[in-house]
Design an enzyme around this catalytic site. Sequence first.
Site, PDB file in Angstrom:
ATOM      1  N   MET A   1     -11.225  -5.865   5.642  1.00  0.00           N
ATOM      2  CA  MET A   1     -10.425  -4.927   6.424  1.00  0.00           C
ATOM      3  C   MET A   1     -10.125  -5.567   7.770  1.00  0.00           C
ATOM      4  SD  MET A   1      -9.861  -2.253   4.673  1.00  0.00           S
ATOM      5  CE  MET A   1      -9.084  -1.392   6.023  1.00  0.00           C
TER       6      MET A   1
ATOM      7  N   HIS B   1      -1.286  -1.275  -4.191  1.00  0.00           N
ATOM      8  CA  HIS B   1      -2.561  -0.957  -3.512  1.00  0.00           C
ATOM      9  C   HIS B   1      -2.617   0.536  -3.235  1.00  0.00           C
ATOM     10  CE1 HIS B   1      -6.027  -2.100  -0.971  1.00  0.00           C
ATOM     11  NE2 HIS B   1      -5.595  -1.185  -0.116  1.00  0.00           N
TER      12      HIS B   1
ATOM     13  N   ASP C   1      -4.725   3.504  -1.453  1.00  0.00           N
ATOM     14  CA  ASP C   1      -5.778   3.788  -0.452  1.00  0.00           C
ATOM     15  C   ASP C   1      -6.350   5.178  -0.682  1.00  0.00           C
ATOM     16  OD1 ASP C   1      -3.914   1.831   1.783  1.00  0.00           O
ATOM     17  OD2 ASP C   1      -5.982   1.437   1.141  1.00  0.00           O
TER      18      ASP C   1
ATOM     19  N   MET D   1     -12.185   4.250  -0.345  1.00  0.00           N
ATOM     20  CA  MET D   1     -12.841   4.492   0.946  1.00  0.00           C
ATOM     21  C   MET D   1     -13.517   5.850   0.821  1.00  0.00           C
ATOM     22  SD  MET D   1      -9.783   2.956   3.268  1.00  0.00           S
ATOM     23  CE  MET D   1      -8.624   3.061   1.891  1.00  0.00           C
TER      24      MET D   1
ATOM     25  N   ASP E   1      -6.512  -6.724   4.486  1.00  0.00           N
ATOM     26  CA  ASP E   1      -5.938  -5.375   4.416  1.00  0.00           C
ATOM     27  C   ASP E   1      -5.892  -4.707   5.792  1.00  0.00           C
ATOM     28  OD1 ASP E   1      -6.948  -2.401   2.506  1.00  0.00           O
ATOM     29  OD2 ASP E   1      -5.198  -2.865   3.708  1.00  0.00           O
TER      30      ASP E   1
ATOM     31  N   SER F   1       0.848  -1.195   0.000  1.00  0.00           N
ATOM     32  CA  SER F   1       0.000   0.000   0.000  1.00  0.00           C
ATOM     33  C   SER F   1       0.886   1.248   0.000  1.00  0.00           C
ATOM     34  CB  SER F   1      -0.882   0.029   1.257  1.00  0.00           C
ATOM     35  OG  SER F   1      -1.359   1.347   1.451  1.00  0.00           O
TER      36      SER F   1
ATOM     37  N   MET G   1      -8.908   7.929   0.080  1.00  0.00           N
ATOM     38  CA  MET G   1      -9.785   8.284   1.202  1.00  0.00           C
ATOM     39  C   MET G   1     -10.323   9.699   1.000  1.00  0.00           C
ATOM     40  SD  MET G   1      -7.535   6.805   4.355  1.00  0.00           S
ATOM     41  CE  MET G   1      -6.661   5.246   4.195  1.00  0.00           C
TER      42      MET G   1
ATOM     43  N   HIS H   1      -8.432   0.955  -3.809  1.00  0.00           N
ATOM     44  CA  HIS H   1      -9.353   0.744  -2.684  1.00  0.00           C
ATOM     45  C   HIS H   1     -10.056   2.061  -2.381  1.00  0.00           C
ATOM     46  CE1 HIS H   1      -9.618  -0.353   1.893  1.00  0.00           C
ATOM     47  NE2 HIS H   1     -10.805  -0.241   1.322  1.00  0.00           N
TER      48      HIS H   1
HETATM   49  C1  DX5 Z   1      -6.402   1.423   5.804  1.00  0.00           C
HETATM   50  C2  DX5 Z   1      -5.946   0.955   4.419  1.00  0.00           C
HETATM   51  C3  DX5 Z   1      -4.869  -0.104   4.500  1.00  0.00           C
HETATM   52  C4  DX5 Z   1      -3.607   0.376   5.209  1.00  0.00           C
HETATM   53  C5  DX5 Z   1      -2.622  -0.763   5.344  1.00  0.00           C
HETATM   54  O1  DX5 Z   1      -7.591   2.169   5.679  1.00  0.00           O
HETATM   55  O2  DX5 Z   1      -7.029   0.434   3.698  1.00  0.00           O
HETATM   56  O3  DX5 Z   1      -4.530  -0.501   3.160  1.00  0.00           O
HETATM   57  O4  DX5 Z   1      -3.018   1.411   4.448  1.00  0.00           O
HETATM   58  O5  DX5 Z   1      -1.522  -0.255   6.075  1.00  0.00           O
HETATM   59  P1  DX5 Z   1      -0.735  -1.225   7.101  1.00  0.00           P
HETATM   60  O6  DX5 Z   1      -0.254  -2.390   6.257  1.00  0.00           O
HETATM   61  O7  DX5 Z   1       0.387  -0.367   7.600  1.00  0.00           O
HETATM   62  O8  DX5 Z   1      -1.726  -1.627   8.144  1.00  0.00           O
HETATM   63 ZN    ZN Z   2      -6.497  -0.466   1.703  1.00  0.00          ZN
END
Ligand code: DX5
Ligand code: ZN
Length: 217
Positions: A139, A34, A36, A69, A177, A9, A38, A67
């Site tokens: 998650m 990956h 993220d 969010m 994840d 990620s 947000m 991903h």
């Molecule tokens: C959290 C994300 C994850 C996160 C993973 O909302 O969806 O992908 O970045 O990070 P680590 O591997 O550090 O938990």
């Molecule tokens: Zn993620």
Amino acid sequence: MKKVKIAPSILAADFSQLGEDVQKVEESGADLIHFDIMDGHFVPNLTMGAELVKSIRRHTELPFDVHLMMTHPQDYIESFVNAGADLITIHTEIVTAPIDVVIEKIKSFNVQVGLATRPQTPISVIDPYLPDLDLVLLMSVEPGFGGQKFIPDTLDKISYVDQKIKEIGKPIDLEVDGGINEKTAPLVIERGATILVAGTAVFKQSNYADAMNQLRH
Ligand code: DX5
Ligand code: ZN
């Protein structure tokens, strides 16, 4: 036994040199990247958008695992497809559009579709959508931030989804994840995970190849 895939990620990477970091993880054996995304509304954090994904696209051939969010992911599907997304995952918890409509919209662009659940969401909510999915994202932390602790209740959910996927008999990926490291990785692999997302466990380590190999074995 299929080799488990690692999806670093980039939320945990150095945003001032993402191109180089992504090339380094590709050379070190990453299977996907990956992203993220947000929106500061679905989760209390604001990270990156389609423009950033597009700027990384020319630096690697790896599949882009995006991903979302976001509260209104349906409004951004096309921009992430145009940015080079290969797989787009939305959350079951969105209430601004019917999940099946958003799934169909993603598939209409000929990219793969994933469905994600937050830790407190009953995992059976994915059942009716499973046959249409390419991936389920479980998650194992509360979405919003990297570097959090793995939530152990996730393990039974992985087994549940693994069993459902076996019943359907379609090659649906099971991605876990959050909080994945050398201790939690074997636990989720044993339950049936096929893709591990890892932010901290990769990008905060000095040797990316060793870090990813530690997660795989
Ligand atoms: C959290 C994300 C994850 C996160 C993973 O909302 O969806 O992908 O970045 O990070 P680590 O591997 O550090 O938990
Ligand atoms: Zn993620």
